[in-house]
Design a protein around this motif. Structure first.
Motif, PDB file in Angstrom:
ATOM      1  N   SER A 184       4.858  -2.854   3.184  1.00  0.00           N
ATOM      2  CA  SER A 184       3.490  -2.824   2.770  1.00  0.00           C
ATOM      3  C   SER A 184       2.948  -1.551   3.688  1.00  0.00           C
ATOM      4  O   SER A 184       1.901  -0.938   2.989  1.00  0.00           O
ATOM      5  CB  SER A 184       2.732  -4.356   3.419  1.00  0.00           C
ATOM      6  OG  SER A 184       3.348  -5.281   2.554  1.00  0.00           O
ATOM      7  N   HIS A 185       3.359  -1.472   4.938  1.00  0.00           N
ATOM      8  CA  HIS A 185       2.598  -0.217   5.492  1.00  0.00           C
ATOM      9  C   HIS A 185       3.008   1.139   4.855  1.00  0.00           C
ATOM     10  O   HIS A 185       2.165   2.059   4.629  1.00  0.00           O
ATOM     11  CB  HIS A 185       3.110  -0.313   6.863  1.00  0.00           C
ATOM     12  CG  HIS A 185       2.643   0.940   7.721  1.00  0.00           C
ATOM     13  ND1 HIS A 185       1.188   1.147   8.383  1.00  0.00           N
ATOM     14  CD2 HIS A 185       3.284   1.910   8.042  1.00  0.00           C
ATOM     15  CE1 HIS A 185       0.911   2.090   8.772  1.00  0.00           C
ATOM     16  NE2 HIS A 185       2.137   2.957   8.809  1.00  0.00           N
ATOM     17  N   MET A 186       4.148   1.226   4.426  1.00  0.00           N
ATOM     18  CA  MET A 186       4.952   2.359   3.639  1.00  0.00           C
ATOM     19  C   MET A 186       3.976   2.548   2.423  1.00  0.00           C
ATOM     20  O   MET A 186       3.621   3.739   2.182  1.00  0.00           O
ATOM     21  CB  MET A 186       6.251   2.228   3.372  1.00  0.00           C
ATOM     22  CG  MET A 186       7.300   2.111   4.383  1.00  0.00           C
ATOM     23  SD  MET A 186       8.721   1.572   4.007  1.00  0.00           S
ATOM     24  CE  MET A 186       9.446   3.295   3.122  1.00  0.00           C
ATOM     25  N   HIS A 187       3.652   1.314   1.653  1.00  0.00           N
ATOM     26  CA  HIS A 187       2.776   1.787   0.563  1.00  0.00           C
ATOM     27  C   HIS A 187       1.207   2.185   0.818  1.00  0.00           C
ATOM     28  O   HIS A 187       0.825   2.916   0.217  1.00  0.00           O
ATOM     29  CB  HIS A 187       2.755   0.487  -0.183  1.00  0.00           C
ATOM     30  CG  HIS A 187       3.877  -0.118  -1.236  1.00  0.00           C
ATOM     31  ND1 HIS A 187       3.991   0.635  -2.332  1.00  0.00           N
ATOM     32  CD2 HIS A 187       5.057  -0.519  -1.099  1.00  0.00           C
ATOM     33  CE1 HIS A 187       5.333   0.484  -3.051  1.00  0.00           C
ATOM     34  NE2 HIS A 187       5.991  -0.462  -2.116  1.00  0.00           N
ATOM     35  N   GLN A 188       0.946   1.815   1.952  1.00  0.00           N
ATOM     36  CA  GLN A 188      -0.499   2.052   2.343  1.00  0.00           C
ATOM     37  C   GLN A 188      -0.516   3.814   3.050  1.00  0.00           C
ATOM     38  O   GLN A 188      -1.542   4.127   2.468  1.00  0.00           O
ATOM     39  CB  GLN A 188      -0.769   1.247   3.693  1.00  0.00           C
ATOM     40  CG  GLN A 188      -1.257  -0.273   3.174  1.00  0.00           C
ATOM     41  CD  GLN A 188      -1.447  -1.027   4.445  1.00  0.00           C
ATOM     42  OE1 GLN A 188      -1.344  -0.555   5.715  1.00  0.00           O
ATOM     43  NE2 GLN A 188      -1.502  -2.476   4.528  1.00  0.00           N
ATOM     44  N   VAL A 189       0.636   3.873   3.370  1.00  0.00           N
ATOM     45  CA  VAL A 189       0.686   5.528   3.725  1.00  0.00           C
ATOM     46  C   VAL A 189       0.710   6.158   2.389  1.00  0.00           C
ATOM     47  O   VAL A 189      -0.025   7.325   2.517  1.00  0.00           O
ATOM     48  CB  VAL A 189       1.859   5.865   4.645  1.00  0.00           C
ATOM     49  CG1 VAL A 189       2.011   7.276   4.950  1.00  0.00           C
ATOM     50  CG2 VAL A 189       1.572   5.081   5.848  1.00  0.00           C
ATOM     51  N   LEU A 190       1.426   5.816   1.578  1.00  0.00           N
ATOM     52  CA  LEU A 190       1.586   6.531   0.332  1.00  0.00           C
ATOM     53  C   LEU A 190       0.301   6.713  -0.585  1.00  0.00           C
ATOM     54  O   LEU A 190      -0.013   7.785  -0.923  1.00  0.00           O
ATOM     55  CB  LEU A 190       2.490   6.107  -0.516  1.00  0.00           C
ATOM     56  CG  LEU A 190       4.124   6.257  -0.224  1.00  0.00           C
ATOM     57  CD1 LEU A 190       5.008   5.443  -0.981  1.00  0.00           C
ATOM     58  CD2 LEU A 190       4.657   7.527  -0.014  1.00  0.00           C
ATOM     59  N   GLU A 191      -0.431   5.514  -0.417  1.00  0.00           N
ATOM     60  CA  GLU A 191      -1.854   5.324  -1.105  1.00  0.00           C
ATOM     61  C   GLU A 191      -2.816   6.115  -0.364  1.00  0.00           C
ATOM     62  O   GLU A 191      -3.470   7.089  -1.056  1.00  0.00           O
ATOM     63  CB  GLU A 191      -2.238   4.150  -1.011  1.00  0.00           C
ATOM     64  CG  GLU A 191      -3.437   3.800  -1.954  1.00  0.00           C
ATOM     65  CD  GLU A 191      -3.836   2.433  -2.046  1.00  0.00           C
ATOM     66  OE1 GLU A 191      -5.008   2.140  -2.545  1.00  0.00           O
ATOM     67  OE2 GLU A 191      -3.173   1.521  -1.327  1.00  0.00           O
ATOM     68  N   SER A 192      -2.671   6.583   1.065  1.00  0.00           N
ATOM     69  CA  SER A 192      -3.777   7.203   1.813  1.00  0.00           C
ATOM     70  C   SER A 192      -3.434   8.660   1.468  1.00  0.00           C
ATOM     71  O   SER A 192      -4.234   9.597   1.488  1.00  0.00           O
ATOM     72  CB  SER A 192      -3.550   6.942   3.326  1.00  0.00           C
ATOM     73  OG  SER A 192      -2.210   7.456   3.622  1.00  0.00           O
ATOM     74  N   HIS A 193      -2.252   9.116   1.033  1.00  0.00           N
ATOM     75  CA  HIS A 193      -1.782  10.459   0.541  1.00  0.00           C
ATOM     76  C   HIS A 193      -1.958  10.687  -0.936  1.00  0.00           C
ATOM     77  O   HIS A 193      -1.563  11.925  -1.380  1.00  0.00           O
ATOM     78  CB  HIS A 193      -0.517  10.828   1.119  1.00  0.00           C
ATOM     79  CG  HIS A 193      -0.437  11.136   2.596  1.00  0.00           C
ATOM     80  ND1 HIS A 193      -0.260  10.207   3.515  1.00  0.00           N
ATOM     81  CD2 HIS A 193      -0.310  12.210   3.263  1.00  0.00           C
ATOM     82  CE1 HIS A 193      -0.262  10.560   4.735  1.00  0.00           C
ATOM     83  NE2 HIS A 193      -0.004  11.926   4.839  1.00  0.00           N
ATOM     84  N   HIS A 194      -2.561   9.931  -1.605  1.00  0.00           N
ATOM     85  CA  HIS A 194      -2.734  10.038  -3.061  1.00  0.00           C
ATOM     86  C   HIS A 194      -1.407  10.133  -3.692  1.00  0.00           C
ATOM     87  O   HIS A 194      -1.316  10.902  -4.596  1.00  0.00           O
ATOM     88  CB  HIS A 194      -3.624  10.955  -3.536  1.00  0.00           C
ATOM     89  CG  HIS A 194      -4.975  10.980  -2.559  1.00  0.00           C
ATOM     90  ND1 HIS A 194      -5.963  10.143  -2.991  1.00  0.00           N
ATOM     91  CD2 HIS A 194      -5.565  11.639  -1.645  1.00  0.00           C
ATOM     92  CE1 HIS A 194      -6.994  10.080  -2.225  1.00  0.00           C
ATOM     93  NE2 HIS A 194      -6.739  11.242  -0.983  1.00  0.00           N
TER      94      HIS A 194
END
Length: 287
Positions: free
Chosen positions: A224-234
């Motif tokens: 879940s954290h990995m997905h959040q990081v990717l989303e924050s980088h667009h």
């Protein structure tokens, strides 16, 4: 350095080689990671052959086959500078003659997950071209990068099950100073896209820190954290996951004392450009 553009010419050159041979299979647009493959290959074998071929069979109908970079003159200069013995750079008609009936080869247990879900025919195309190259060149060794760990596992399974007499040599991921894994598709990236693309590296490194430093063992929280990081980088994620490094099976629980047996894999789009990356969650095995 010889250059073979046809199968018959390749076979003539190959028959003249004495001693061991290492193959470095590429799709061209060579960069420093490919150079590292060549240098590792030269330390193992008397002769190094580089294949440069953009394989249409591993591209889907809406992917970037037509616009994939093909700087063949620059690539040949790179190979010449590394003193390889020869380069095989065939046209499609040489690899897939229209008179031949197509054959499908696959490793379904490994090839139907992750990249296989996003690109359904991708690994069948990879397996087919790899078998052709191994059959034509008959190397003692062939190098494959750990960045595409799923491809590495598919190819290793392929040669093991079909008793192909070649040793697959994994090469560690080569990164730019900012952490972005080297890739021929990086040439597509503008400055803003490159900054966004660093989200893949950040997702992997933060997952590793969660396990190494925080001793986090809950797979769902890490992913879940990995997905959040990717989303924050667009980055539009296709997957961000933690897997068994050997089988690529999913993990319900992580043993933080065995992180060298666990790998993180990410894939996603930055605009229209699709990037992949992977990282061992513990010490990466040596070459």
């Amino acid at each position: 350095m010889w250059v073979a553009e046809t199968v018959s010419t390749l076979q003539q050159y190959r028959a003249q080689l004495d001693g061991t041979v290492a193959l470095v299979p590429t799709m061209g647009a060579l960069h420093q990671a490919h150079v590292e493959h060549m240098r590792v290959a030269k330390r193992m074998a008397k002769h190094v052959i580089v294949s440069i071929y953009v394989n249409p069979m591993q591209f889907g109908p809406d992917e970037d086959f037509e616009c994939y970079p093909r700087p063949i003159a620059k690539d040949l200069a790179t190979c010449r500078a590394e003193s390889v013995s020869g380069v095989f750079c065939p046209a499609n008609g040489q690899m897939y003659p229209s008179s031949n009936l197509p054959v499908q080869i696959d490793v379904p247990q490994l090839g139907s997950i992750l990249e296989g879900e996003c690109r359904p025919d991708h690994f069948a195309g990879v397996c087919r071209v790899v078998m052709k190259l191994l059959h034509l060149i008959q190397p003692d060794w062939a190098t494959f990068g750990r960045k595409d760990v799923q491809q590495l596992r598919v190819v290793a399974a392929l040669v093991a099950d079909l008793n192909v007499p070649v040793e697959i040599v994994p090469i560690g991921t080569i990164r730019d100073s900012d952490g972005l894994a080297l890739s021929s598709r990086n040439a597509y990236l503008g400055d803003d896209e490159r900054r966004a693309g660093l989200g893949l590296y950040r997702a992997l490194t933060e997952a590793r820190q969660m396990m190494e430093i925080q001793r986090e063992s809950n797979t769902h929280r890490i992913e879940s954290h990995m997905h959040q990081v990717l989303e924050s980088h667009h980055v539009m994620a296709d997957y961000a996951t933690i897997r068994d490094a050997s089988t690529l099976a999913g993990l319900s629980h992580i043993d933080t004392d065995c992180l060298g047996e666990i790998v993180g894999l990410v894939a996603g789009r930055v605009g229209a450009i699709r990037l992949i990356d992977s990282m061992w969650m513990g010490e990466e095995p040596s070459i």
